[in-house]
Write an enzyme that holds these catalytic residues in place. Structure first.
Site: not given
Lengths: 342, 342
Positions: B13, B44, B46-47, B64, B87, B135
């Site tokens: 991260c 906002l 948010d996750d 992510d 998340d 994927g």
């Protein structure tokens, strides 16, 4: 001005992991069991996954990203978005939510370049009537962009790649040749103006659902991307347990496609797609012509397997929106090759 | 044996685009309009996004991916998966489908390394009772891995980051310090054995929904990742229009966290998180201690804002599954700082 194609070694769908290598890698992994609701997963090389929520509602999900195939950041973002959205359309779905996948060299790429990529994608997402609801961005050595897209579809209206029937006609919605033309761009033989036809095609949404009164005529669909017409045609034939016959003369090409192949603008994917399909492909094309079959498409067209009596009407319906859309062949009972090109 | 952390400059991260730079970039983009159904988007911080499908069913979506923070490919894949899934849990959702984001240097990375990454991820996905449905993989200069995850949640049971109320207690489900410990690993000061506690923590699912009889006590939630406790705490405070008060002594830390910070194992994110929160953070910590607040977490814990009378019960319920889970502070009416640390 920065030329994005000069910042990377391999561009677009040509940077995809070769199919044979991918298969070998995946064969060594014990994947999680499929939970109830998963109706289509990655095993059959279909374009997107299907997850059934209710009797009337299923998710169509796909994810795609790649390195720059164009110098213009705006057009690159637009093409990447159209390419990602295409897999949802290829299953008969309508896109609803998108999440952005962004990797960018923050030290060397100016903010306005990244903004242009995002703007190009945003404008295509707007056209698709879906929303951008999130994403993730990292600092990386080279630019990469794409979307994870979720659409909705009625569980009984899904176009899978296993539904092609002997007697169907095959329709392709976009001309072939983006792989070789982008290779020519990268080698600075072509300018973006010269290959504008291909750029416009790559930016075009495969949103045929928006124009169809009746989607039942479509028995199977897939979109043509990194594995080329031969590779994706083979996957469709194998999944449907049929053979597909393409008429080379009917394949729509960009004006410069053959000239570009003749000039030797090839990518690694041309060779790996040749290898991938070798045992299952029969053709009598010249060395140049056959490269059309292996040309890795970025944001390529949909290949549709359609009831024969509906095919011509469908082409007429789509023609105003999809330059080059044409009947390109037919489906026959399974024989010793998956793909024939005559 | 290949040491994955030596193949990249920035790991985990810490490679996230800094929040201020991201905000500046996004401010210059005209994003697509939100279609009906989008209840939470990225605005906002948010996750995850929320897309309402019916009165009783909403999608929770997140994405992510990052570069290796560990040398073990299996553990890296497991951590990346747990981090992505987190998340969905942070919004009160249950994950259902995952799609893999894989970029790998095919020329230098052996197939078994990529297989181990995928196996680590698969085993965590199995734990989460979701499926891997697809994927995309590309050939790239450095390894990157992550997931796009879709979960389901009842539209009225969503834990957003804007629901914290004055009087709530704050609970954190995992110890802090993964950023500095992984930096120490990368500099070869620590072995993976020495930081095993942190690795196990990063591999742990934030699946608190699986253990709760009653989720109504949770008024707001977010997961602590790249922006650190200060950054994500600030986002929660701003979204909820409250101030959050952390008690430094109550913050759970890994055994080596302070020693590692003292040894100077810092990342670029420590500085950018400091800058990001500077104007809205009040504390009287030492220069070493304050770095705990800025430490970028990979697969960090959930920060929960909980009805005060339920907080202790919740900690007791979670304690067998989440080592270190603790009440770490409280929520008060908004004052001139968003985050206080005492």
């Amino acid at each position: 001005m920065i030329r994005l194609t000069q910042t990377v070694q391999k561009g677009g769908c040509a940077a995809k992991v070769p199919a044979l290598m991918l298969r070998e890698i995946l064969a060594g992994v014990k994947f999680p069991p499929l939970i109830p609701g998963v109706a289509v997963d990655g095993a059959l090389f279909d374009d997107a996954a299907i997850f059934n929520l209710t009797d009337e509602l299923a998710l169509v999900q796909t994810l795609d990203f790649f390195t720059p195939i164009l110098d213009s950041p705006y057009d690159f973002g637009a093409v990447a978005a159209a390419n990602s959205l295409s897999d949802v359309y290829a299953m008969g779905g309508r896109p609803k939510t998108c999440m952005a996948i962004l990797a960018a060299p923050l030290a060397t790429l100016e903010p306005h370049v990244i903004q242009a990529v995002l703007q190009g994608a945003s404008d295509i997402i707007t056209q698709s009537q879906s929303s951008l609801v999130g994403g993730h961005s990292i600092d990386d050595d080279t630019l990469k962009f794409g979307l994870s897209v979720t659409g909705l579809v009625h569980p009984r209206k899904v176009w899978k790649n296993d539904g092609a029937r002997a007697g169907d006609k095959l329709i392709l919605t976009k001309p072939l040749g983006t792989g070789t033309l982008c290779a020519g761009l990268k080698r600075e033989t072509y300018s973006e103006d010269v290959i504008r036809e291909a750029i416009d095609s790559m930016k075009r949404l495969n949103n045929i659902v928006d124009f169809l009164a009746d989607s039942d005529a479509i028995h199977a669909a897939t979109d043509i991307t990194g594995f080329g017409l031969a590779g994706h045609g083979m996957q469709l034939a194998q999944a449907s347990k049929v053979s597909v016959y393409f008429a080379f003369k009917q394949l729509p090409l960009f004006e410069l496609t053959l000239a570009s192949l003749h000039a030797g603008h090839l990518t690694k994917a041309h060779r790996s797609n040749d290898e991938y399909t070798k045992a299952k492909l029969r053709h009598s094309l010249s060395d140049i012509e056959k490269m059309v079959l292996f040309d890795p498409q970025t944001s390529g067209g949909l290949l549709l397997s359609v009831a024969a009596d509906k095919a011509q009407d469908l082409v007429l319906t789509l023609a105003p929106h999809f330059p080059g859309v044409a009947v390109v062949g037919e489906v026959r009972a399974k024989d010793s090759f998956d793909v024939h090109v005559e």
